[in-house]
Design a protein around this motif. Structure first.
Motif, PDB file in Angstrom:
ATOM      1  N   VAL B  23      45.348  36.711  83.701  1.00  0.00           N
ATOM      2  CA  VAL B  23      46.564  37.100  84.426  1.00  0.00           C
ATOM      3  C   VAL B  23      46.317  38.413  85.167  1.00  0.00           C
ATOM      4  O   VAL B  23      46.523  38.509  86.366  1.00  0.00           O
ATOM      5  CB  VAL B  23      47.763  37.234  83.455  1.00  0.00           C
ATOM      6  N   ALA B  24      45.851  39.416  84.452  1.00  0.00           N
ATOM      7  CA  ALA B  24      45.582  40.728  85.059  1.00  0.00           C
ATOM      8  C   ALA B  24      44.071  40.890  85.220  1.00  0.00           C
ATOM      9  O   ALA B  24      43.295  40.268  84.491  1.00  0.00           O
ATOM     10  CB  ALA B  24      46.138  41.838  84.181  1.00  0.00           C
ATOM     11  N   PRO B  25      43.648  41.750  86.155  1.00  0.00           N
ATOM     12  CA  PRO B  25      42.202  41.954  86.352  1.00  0.00           C
ATOM     13  C   PRO B  25      41.531  42.659  85.178  1.00  0.00           C
ATOM     14  O   PRO B  25      40.306  42.718  85.113  1.00  0.00           O
ATOM     15  CB  PRO B  25      42.136  42.819  87.621  1.00  0.00           C
ATOM     16  N   THR B  26      42.333  43.166  84.239  1.00  0.00           N
ATOM     17  CA  THR B  26      41.779  43.830  83.050  1.00  0.00           C
ATOM     18  C   THR B  26      41.724  42.873  81.863  1.00  0.00           C
ATOM     19  O   THR B  26      41.371  43.281  80.750  1.00  0.00           O
ATOM     20  CB  THR B  26      42.642  45.054  82.690  1.00  0.00           C
ATOM     21  N   ASP B  27      42.070  41.604  82.079  1.00  0.00           N
ATOM     22  CA  ASP B  27      42.061  40.602  81.001  1.00  0.00           C
ATOM     23  C   ASP B  27      40.660  40.054  80.740  1.00  0.00           C
ATOM     24  O   ASP B  27      39.793  40.074  81.627  1.00  0.00           O
ATOM     25  CB  ASP B  27      42.919  39.387  81.385  1.00  0.00           C
ATOM     26  N   ALA B  28      40.489  39.524  79.543  1.00  0.00           N
ATOM     27  CA  ALA B  28      39.335  38.665  79.251  1.00  0.00           C
ATOM     28  C   ALA B  28      39.859  37.411  78.561  1.00  0.00           C
ATOM     29  O   ALA B  28      40.920  37.438  77.924  1.00  0.00           O
ATOM     30  CB  ALA B  28      38.340  39.384  78.352  1.00  0.00           C
ATOM     31  N   LEU B  29      39.118  36.327  78.715  1.00  0.00           N
ATOM     32  CA  LEU B  29      39.453  35.090  78.022  1.00  0.00           C
ATOM     33  C   LEU B  29      38.405  34.902  76.922  1.00  0.00           C
ATOM     34  O   LEU B  29      37.202  34.938  77.202  1.00  0.00           O
ATOM     35  CB  LEU B  29      39.409  33.920  79.004  1.00  0.00           C
ATOM     36  N   VAL B  30      38.876  34.738  75.691  1.00  0.00           N
ATOM     37  CA  VAL B  30      37.962  34.641  74.554  1.00  0.00           C
ATOM     38  C   VAL B  30      38.122  33.297  73.859  1.00  0.00           C
ATOM     39  O   VAL B  30      39.245  32.861  73.577  1.00  0.00           O
ATOM     40  CB  VAL B  30      38.215  35.788  73.544  1.00  0.00           C
ATOM     41  N   ARG B  31      36.995  32.624  73.612  1.00  0.00           N
ATOM     42  CA  ARG B  31      36.990  31.410  72.798  1.00  0.00           C
ATOM     43  C   ARG B  31      36.834  31.850  71.342  1.00  0.00           C
ATOM     44  O   ARG B  31      35.850  32.496  70.988  1.00  0.00           O
ATOM     45  CB  ARG B  31      35.828  30.506  73.212  1.00  0.00           C
ATOM     46  N   VAL B  32      37.842  31.519  70.548  1.00  0.00           N
ATOM     47  CA  VAL B  32      37.873  31.989  69.161  1.00  0.00           C
ATOM     48  C   VAL B  32      36.876  31.188  68.317  1.00  0.00           C
ATOM     49  O   VAL B  32      36.926  29.956  68.296  1.00  0.00           O
ATOM     50  CB  VAL B  32      39.296  31.844  68.581  1.00  0.00           C
ATOM     51  N   THR B  33      35.983  31.892  67.622  1.00  0.00           N
ATOM     52  CA  THR B  33      35.033  31.193  66.749  1.00  0.00           C
ATOM     53  C   THR B  33      35.400  31.343  65.273  1.00  0.00           C
ATOM     54  O   THR B  33      34.912  30.620  64.427  1.00  0.00           O
ATOM     55  CB  THR B  33      33.592  31.686  66.986  1.00  0.00           C
ATOM     56  N   ALA B  34      36.269  32.312  64.980  1.00  0.00           N
ATOM     57  CA  ALA B  34      36.803  32.426  63.617  1.00  0.00           C
ATOM     58  C   ALA B  34      38.080  33.265  63.659  1.00  0.00           C
ATOM     59  O   ALA B  34      38.165  34.243  64.400  1.00  0.00           O
ATOM     60  CB  ALA B  34      35.799  33.061  62.665  1.00  0.00           C
ATOM     61  N   SER B  35      39.066  32.841  62.866  1.00  0.00           N
ATOM     62  CA  SER B  35      40.287  33.631  62.726  1.00  0.00           C
ATOM     63  C   SER B  35      40.703  33.525  61.265  1.00  0.00           C
ATOM     64  O   SER B  35      39.995  32.924  60.449  1.00  0.00           O
ATOM     65  CB  SER B  35      41.386  33.122  63.654  1.00  0.00           C
ATOM     66  N   CYS B  36      41.840  34.111  60.934  1.00  0.00           N
ATOM     67  CA  CYS B  36      42.237  34.079  59.527  1.00  0.00           C
ATOM     68  C   CYS B  36      43.725  34.336  59.372  1.00  0.00           C
ATOM     69  O   CYS B  36      44.424  34.609  60.347  1.00  0.00           O
ATOM     70  CB  CYS B  36      41.420  35.080  58.710  1.00  0.00           C
ATOM     71  N   VAL B  37      44.179  34.187  58.138  1.00  0.00           N
ATOM     72  CA  VAL B  37      45.590  34.371  57.824  1.00  0.00           C
ATOM     73  C   VAL B  37      45.744  35.715  57.120  1.00  0.00           C
ATOM     74  O   VAL B  37      44.963  36.048  56.220  1.00  0.00           O
ATOM     75  CB  VAL B  37      46.119  33.235  56.917  1.00  0.00           C
ATOM     76  N   CYS B  38      46.767  36.461  57.535  1.00  0.00           N
ATOM     77  CA  CYS B  38      47.002  37.808  56.992  1.00  0.00           C
ATOM     78  C   CYS B  38      48.163  37.769  56.007  1.00  0.00           C
ATOM     79  O   CYS B  38      49.096  36.969  56.150  1.00  0.00           O
ATOM     80  CB  CYS B  38      47.359  38.739  58.150  1.00  0.00           C
ATOM     81  N   GLY B  39      48.117  38.658  55.033  1.00  0.00           N
ATOM     82  CA  GLY B  39      49.244  38.793  54.123  1.00  0.00           C
ATOM     83  C   GLY B  39      50.550  39.005  54.874  1.00  0.00           C
ATOM     84  O   GLY B  39      51.602  38.486  54.470  1.00  0.00           O
ATOM     85  N   SER B  40      50.480  39.710  56.000  1.00  0.00           N
ATOM     86  CA  SER B  40      51.713  39.963  56.753  1.00  0.00           C
ATOM     87  C   SER B  40      52.213  38.709  57.474  1.00  0.00           C
ATOM     88  O   SER B  40      53.393  38.622  57.809  1.00  0.00           O
ATOM     89  CB  SER B  40      51.511  41.113  57.744  1.00  0.00           C
ATOM     90  N   ASP B  41      51.319  37.716  57.708  1.00  0.00           N
ATOM     91  CA  ASP B  41      51.775  36.433  58.276  1.00  0.00           C
ATOM     92  C   ASP B  41      52.699  35.711  57.293  1.00  0.00           C
ATOM     93  O   ASP B  41      53.484  34.840  57.683  1.00  0.00           O
ATOM     94  CB  ASP B  41      50.579  35.511  58.590  1.00  0.00           C
ATOM     95  N   LEU B  42      52.544  36.058  56.010  1.00  0.00           N
ATOM     96  CA  LEU B  42      53.354  35.367  54.992  1.00  0.00           C
ATOM     97  C   LEU B  42      54.812  35.824  55.006  1.00  0.00           C
ATOM     98  O   LEU B  42      55.679  35.118  54.487  1.00  0.00           O
ATOM     99  CB  LEU B  42      52.759  35.579  53.593  1.00  0.00           C
ATOM    100  N   TRP B  43      55.075  37.004  55.578  1.00  0.00           N
ATOM    101  CA  TRP B  43      56.477  37.474  55.592  1.00  0.00           C
ATOM    102  C   TRP B  43      57.364  36.496  56.359  1.00  0.00           C
ATOM    103  O   TRP B  43      58.352  36.006  55.801  1.00  0.00           O
ATOM    104  CB  TRP B  43      56.584  38.897  56.149  1.00  0.00           C
ATOM    105  N   PRO B  44      57.040  36.154  57.622  1.00  0.00           N
ATOM    106  CA  PRO B  44      57.876  35.154  58.304  1.00  0.00           C
ATOM    107  C   PRO B  44      57.696  33.748  57.707  1.00  0.00           C
ATOM    108  O   PRO B  44      58.660  32.977  57.639  1.00  0.00           O
ATOM    109  CB  PRO B  44      57.393  35.211  59.761  1.00  0.00           C
ATOM    110  N   TYR B  45      56.505  33.428  57.255  1.00  0.00           N
ATOM    111  CA  TYR B  45      56.244  32.111  56.650  1.00  0.00           C
ATOM    112  C   TYR B  45      57.156  31.890  55.451  1.00  0.00           C
ATOM    113  O   TYR B  45      57.623  30.788  55.185  1.00  0.00           O
ATOM    114  CB  TYR B  45      54.770  32.038  56.239  1.00  0.00           C
ATOM    115  N   ARG B  46      57.397  32.985  54.725  1.00  0.00           N
ATOM    116  CA  ARG B  46      58.265  32.886  53.543  1.00  0.00           C
ATOM    117  C   ARG B  46      59.737  33.074  53.892  1.00  0.00           C
ATOM    118  O   ARG B  46      60.597  33.020  53.006  1.00  0.00           O
ATOM    119  CB  ARG B  46      57.858  33.956  52.516  1.00  0.00           C
ATOM    120  N   GLY B  47      60.015  33.357  55.170  1.00  0.00           N
ATOM    121  CA  GLY B  47      61.408  33.533  55.581  1.00  0.00           C
ATOM    122  C   GLY B  47      61.967  34.905  55.245  1.00  0.00           C
ATOM    123  O   GLY B  47      63.169  35.149  55.385  1.00  0.00           O
ATOM    124  N   ILE B  48      61.088  35.823  54.792  1.00  0.00           N
ATOM    125  CA  ILE B  48      61.573  37.181  54.472  1.00  0.00           C
ATOM    126  C   ILE B  48      61.832  37.928  55.782  1.00  0.00           C
ATOM    127  O   ILE B  48      62.789  38.674  55.905  1.00  0.00           O
ATOM    128  CB  ILE B  48      60.544  37.910  53.587  1.00  0.00           C
TER     129      ILE B  48
END
Lengths: 348, 348
Positions: B23-48
């Motif tokens: 979108v912007a000239p300062t952007d990069a496009l990255v193909r993700v080769t690994a990601s993960c789940v964070c403890g903080s992702d569980l807050w919305p997942y748990r509805g808190i």
């Protein structure tokens, strides 16, 4: 001897009390040659802190050693000494890391020591000093009278202002905000300047205090409070905030101003006794603003600050703008209570 | 492309979404080769935390640069990159002092950038990275597959544990307490060890986490909580308390335990997102216990920690005990939610 006793809020008198004597072999007996009134003495004087019974008062003094116990090694009669506002052994694990204000065997002036013996207050003619080797800091010679105010200020206000600067991690070149223009806040300005701050923004609405602040190194004065004060700091720092903030009041409003004036990643060094503070938990987390400080270990800084005073490098005694004989201690309190004086010095 | 979307509490799916483009000239496009789940992702997942509408999720990823905008200087297609959990320009006044988590132009993954353009979440096949020069940290070569978990952990948990250690001012020879045995707490143990702590007391009640803690350098494990945990620390430290404490949970109980376990003059470095914390104001003042920390500037620590991982000096990837294909993202969440896994790694 004569010693100051707070009988009830507003009722402060110089009374005749028993002469102190050595109790423990680690004690020293000091003849007080100068003492003073602290902003914190005004809390019970104003009735904000309870006064359950007549109480010895005063925790800042300098004087001459009259007598030492058999186990005192570093002092002898005739020495000029500065007492920090708490006594401490200077050898326990807390003292060894520089937190003498939490000494395992220390305590406050004007109460009882751990063996139940009376500890005199500082606003009297003599003081029995427990743990004398750990507590008192002497000078090589009896200093010139003109240096007494500055040496006396190391008992508390200058050590406390210095602690705020250390806790706030003031570094060379920093922009520093100091909240509070009492004797401690002004000492904080001097500390920040001595620590190499490039810009020092002092918050003060009183012309006489602003003048001392400028003498001590303040480059900017902010006269407004609360959100307006934060906005003024932001304007002076291109929207960034201060690299370090010294909080020298202790109210909820002053603490919130201090935290809001800090740039992300900065530390608020606080020494004002907290009254009704609720920290802005989320803002501190989101902006990485830390707080550090507490009851100052004045003893830690005494040797260094003594040397700086003796060398003429700092003149923290400029916070004293009233000097009275000890017999006029009531007026010394009244003048500070009515804000006619920043800080009152008492001579015997 | 496929990307993870949280539709409602407990309802997490890998959906088809539009392919991201520069979108912007300062952007990069990255193909993700690994990601993960964070403890903080569980807050919305748990509805808190609220889930008002279906939301892209994930903020930890590594991958290969596919394309860069015209103004990107430090990256080119084919580079292996690590993304911190926030994007940042790394040039604003806050970034320049190392608080990239408060970047004037930065933000979080999985929302909109300041121009209103979609920013992808990390748990997908591709991510448009705003401010790519400031955000991404590359390696000279594409690293060996065995290093991917450790490099990925630098996105968040290891950088966050490291921040707790920096904030707590851990020094050579210290006795350190770490409150919290999640991936961040365990990373805090590793950080403290790497910073030279002599003794590391980890608070953990789970055998599998205790094992990782010991691998990372914990010398003592405390299995009790609250006042009992504080008493255990006091017993282990001759009544003194810890030289530094890392608070990696964020609840009121854990913060009070952390502060009470700190010796006078120590700092609690905290990185747990605060939930319902009320600080013990008077105790902190009386004992000179400070707090410092907040949202970790993972970007600040990335170059140094990358080098340490590549040199084999640290292996923070040991916090991952479950690896799944991205198509099984729902199980990756469920396993962490049900505490069957410390941390789940996802591969495309």
């Amino acid at each position: 001897m004569k010693a100051t006793i707070l009988h009830a809020p507003g009722d402060i008198r110089l009374d005749e009390v028993p002469d102190p004597v050595l109790v423990a072999p680690t004690d020293a007996l000091v003849r007080v040659t100068a003492s003073c009134v602290c902003g914190s003495d005004l809390w019970p004087y104003r009735g904000i802190n309870d006064v359950a019974e007549p109480t010895r008062i005063g925790h800042e003094f300098v004087g001459i050693v009259e007598e030492v116990g058999a186990e005192v090694r570093s002092l002898r009669p005739g020495d000029f000494v500065i007492a920090p506002f708490m006594y401490s052994d200077n050898t326990c694990p807390h003292c060894r890391v520089g937190i003498q204000s939490r000494c395992s065997h220390g305590g406050f002036w004007g109460g009882e020591d751990r063996d139940g013996a009376m500890v005199d207050g500082g606003q009297g003619e003599y003081v029995r000093v427990p743990l004398a080797d750990g507590t008192l800091v002497s000078t090589r010679e009896v200093p010139d009278d003109s240096l007494i105010p500055s040496l006396l200020s190391l008992s508390d206000v200058m050590g406390t202002g210095w602690h705020a600067g250390v806790a706030a991690r003031v570094s060379e070149g920093d922009t520093v905000v100091v909240v509070g223009d009492g004797a401690v806040g002004l000492s904080g300005v001097l500390a920040a300047a001595r620590m190499g701050a490039e810009r020092i923004i002092a918050m003060s609405r009183h012309a006489s205090r602003q003048a001392v602040a400028r003498d001590f190194g303040a480059t900017d004065i902010v006269e407004v409070r609360g959100d307006d004060a934060v906005a003024a700091v932001k304007e002076l720092t291109d929207g960034v905030g201060a690299d370090a903030v010294l909080e020298c009041v202790g109210t909820n409003e002053s603490m919130h101003t201090a935290i809001a004036a800090a740039r992300p990643g900065a530390t608020v060094g606080y020494v004002g006794v907290p009254h009704g503070i609720e920290y802005p938990v989320r803002d501190m987390f989101v902006r990485n603003v830390g707080i550090a400080g507490g009851i100052a270990p004045a003893r830690q800084y005494l040797p260094q600050l003594r040397d700086e005073v003796l060398a003429g490098a700092i003149n923290p005694g400029a916070v004293f703008d009233l000097e009275l004989p000890l017999t006029e201690v009531a007026e010394a309190y009244a003048a500070m209570d009515e804000r006619r004086a920043i800080k009152s010095l008492l001579r015997p």
